[in-house]
Design a protein around this motif. Structure first.
Motif: not given
Length: 92
Positions: A16-20
């Motif tokens: 999720v953080v990578l996509k953010a």
């Protein structure tokens, strides 16, 4: 009805953080997609950015601990070369 807390694994959080961080989608879109609150994603993103520097400094620390100083390493190479030459002459 009593609601139980959901727990998220590190792999899920990282995804999720990578996509953010890529910023292809807004945090709101990611929150809907993963059924999270936008604030939660923002907190994970902030934590990841803060700890990013620790990842690289920890890696350098491990390398520095295992690395032999060049003077000592060169001395060892010289000693091993002498032993190798001596063994070659005495056996051959």
């Amino acid at each position: 009805m009593l609601r139980t807390r959901r727990t998220f694994g590190k792999d899920f959080k990282a995804r999720v953080v990578l996509k953010a961080l890529k910023e292809k989608d807004t945090i709101e879109v990611l929150a809907k997609k993963y059924e999270l609150r936008p604030n939660q994603i923002s907190m994970w993103k902030t934590d990841a950015i803060r700890n990013l520097f620790a990842v690289f400094s920890a890696e350098k620390t491990v390398v520095a601990k295992n690395e032999i100083p060049s003077e000592k390493r060169n001395a060892q190479i010289g000693q091993l070369t002498l032993k190798n030459d001596f063994l070659k002459k005495s056996l051959g």
